[in-house]
Scaffold this motif. Structure first.
Motif: not given
Length: 152
Positions: A24-26, A43-53, A87-90, A133-135
């Motif tokens: 998230q910091g990245l 810091f609190m958002s979903t999506g973006g690079m990289p995937s924190s999930h 899989y869900d994230a992407a 982003q997931v990878l």
């Protein structure tokens, strides 16, 4: 209180959380480099690079594999859980984000005053991740787990 101390001694949990929060910091740092401004919402958002999930579940599966063994049932469970989350994230969340973007565009086109809508009335578009982003998130999580577990 002793339970909290016990939880905080869980090396796999700590490595996974560090992977997630550092990913998230990245996002904030990458946003700073790309747009030359700090946006703390990342810091609190979903999506973006990289995937924190992906970083979290990648660190989790790696930590389980390193501590319980690569042949263990726990590693198999953690790995399958990681695959489902990634899989869900992407897949699902990425598709939902694309649908939200299209719906917001339609709203903008049909309602000329749509720009006055506040953020709560517009659909959130950045929900999921690209496969890249997931990878990257997965690689980040694996790396954090490999580096952090011996330290704990």
């Amino acid at each position: 209180m002793q339970d909290v101390e016990t939880i905080l001694q869980n090396k796999i949990l700590l490595a996974s959380l560090i992977a997630c929060f550092s990913a998230q910091g990245l996002k904030v740092i990458i946003e700073l480099i790309r747009h030359r401004k700090i946006n703390f919402r990342f810091f609190m958002s979903t999506g973006g690079m990289p995937s924190s999930h992906s970083a979290l579940v990648g660190a989790l599966a790696t930590g389980v594999g390193l501590t319980k063994g690569w042949e263990s049932a726990e590693f198999a469970i953690a790995s399958l859980f990681a695959v489902i989350v990634m899989y869900d994230a992407a897949g699902v969340r990425q598709a939902a984000g694309k649908q939200a973007r299209i719906l917001n565009q339609l709203l903008d086109e049909f309602l000329h005053d749509a720009h006055h809508l506040n953020a709560e009335e517009r659909l959130k578009e950045l929900l999921g991740h690209t496969p890249f982003q997931v990878l990257v998130g997965l690689a980040w999580g694996i790396g954090i787990s490999i580096l952090a577990l011996p330290v704990f």
